[in-house]
Write an enzyme that holds these catalytic residues in place. Sequence first.
Site, short mmCIF file in Angstrom:
data_model
loop_
_atom_site.label_atom_id
_atom_site.label_comp_id
_atom_site.label_asym_id
_atom_site.label_seq_id
_atom_site.Cartn_x
_atom_site.Cartn_y
_atom_site.Cartn_z
N ASN A 88 0.82 -1.23 0.00
CA ASN A 88 0.00 0.00 0.00
C ASN A 88 0.85 1.27 0.00
O ASN A 88 0.69 2.15 0.84
CB ASN A 88 -0.99 0.01 1.17
CG ASN A 88 -0.31 0.00 2.53
OD1 ASN A 88 0.85 -0.39 2.65
ND2 ASN A 88 -1.02 0.42 3.56
N ASP A 301 3.51 -5.72 11.50
CA ASP A 301 2.62 -4.65 10.99
C ASP A 301 3.20 -3.27 11.33
O ASP A 301 2.47 -2.34 11.67
CB ASP A 301 1.18 -4.80 11.52
CG ASP A 301 0.19 -3.97 10.72
OD1 ASP A 301 0.59 -3.34 9.71
OD2 ASP A 301 -1.00 -3.93 11.11
N HIS A 305 3.97 6.53 10.95
CA HIS A 305 3.09 7.66 10.59
C HIS A 305 3.72 8.96 11.04
O HIS A 305 4.42 9.03 12.05
CB HIS A 305 1.73 7.51 11.27
CG HIS A 305 0.85 6.50 10.62
ND1 HIS A 305 0.44 6.59 9.30
CD2 HIS A 305 0.31 5.35 11.10
CE1 HIS A 305 -0.33 5.55 9.01
NE2 HIS A 305 -0.41 4.77 10.07
N GLY A 320 -2.22 2.59 13.15
CA GLY A 320 -0.93 1.93 12.92
C GLY A 320 0.10 2.33 13.94
O GLY A 320 0.04 3.43 14.52
#
Length: 427
Positions: A88, A301, A305, A320
């Site tokens: 992504n 994961d 950010h 996240g």
Amino acid sequence: MTILIQGARPYGEDAVDVLVKDGVIAAIGEDLSSTAETVDATGLVLLPGLVDLHTHLREPGREDTETVLTGSRAAALGGYTAVHAMANTDPVADTAGVVEQVWRLGSDAGLVDVVPVGAVTVGLGGERLAELGAMADSAARVRVFSDDGKCVADPALMRRALEYTKALDGVVAQHAEEPRLTVGAQMHEGERSARLGLTGWPAVAEEAIIARDVLLAEHVGARLHVCHVSTAGSVELIRWAKSRGVQVTAEVTPHHLLLTDAQAEGYDATFKVNPPLRTAEDVAALRAGLADGTIDAVATDHAPHAAEDKECEWSAARPGMLGLEQALSVVVDTMVDTGLLTWREVADRMSVRPAVIGRLAGHGRPLEVGEPANLVLVDPGARSVVDPAALASKSRNSPYAGRELPARVVHVLLRGEPTVRDGEVQK
Ligand SMILES: [Zn+2]
């Protein structure tokens, strides 16, 4: 390059010397001698280099939050020798061109093997299959396909994705989230979400997709991998599917092994994540599932950010958390120090099985003569307080800030070359 590792404890067992030469383990024994560089590994646990199935490196597109190089540094410091880079990005990794770009950036960085994940659908749009075959045949040799961040929600498209990936010896890694059940969702749906006034993300939204997908995988005869399992019910479904012989594997994140939805009480959006932190009962079921092997792997994961996307109102924040640099410490804290996993089982869940799921030759191999020297040495007795400012990641959204955790990665070798020495990354 030749390195003699002295007094290391493979899988936490009896101490031996290990001679590394020309990228492989050349000898294992007592009192080996060599004129080579020596590493004093007295008291350190030796494991195969860790393999992450689920990393967001953000390049191309969000180089302000992470790059392949900074993410590779974080991975090496976490004890990893290979990471799967999620698709992504911007542009999305849905063509041979983009996956080759990410793969090349990884090999230029040279700290871990960066293994691109290919998108299942064009632009993560959930409508048309991406060029799965072209990505598999590219220099990046993609074997894991995922729209992570989004669920492949259309059952007919999911069936076709399973058929294609089966033919490629690949696997679909599903972000299991029925989108119609999570519109506007902010945190785990339960007593707490009601009290805090935040829209709930119900466990059934994950479980309904896993139930559907294990049946589809059985029907097609394909492999299925379930990303970041977060609920007790999901563990039960996967246990049931495995007992039927369905080729399903699953991962759990460090944060879902440690933290609960109680973290939302302070509205600190550092703890906003998708799927959300769940209840203490879910955490216990995830630990039990990882211990008995129902859940195959720990995957980070790792989701960097920017500060402006986290230091804001909970509902406006992006989901996240960072994970690469503390994953092993969290696993030691929640699984080893609690007696749920041995070090050999840690190697299985964080290296051996992830490498098999991702079809990575050369990683997750036994600590034996002739095997590639992808190795990590860990000080199990060290304890330290996590300081986000000291992380190698370009972002600072660590859910472990201020928390004391056990175990420290001391040395890492990638094909016999040191990538981390005495806790310092080499590039
Ligand atoms: Zn996801």
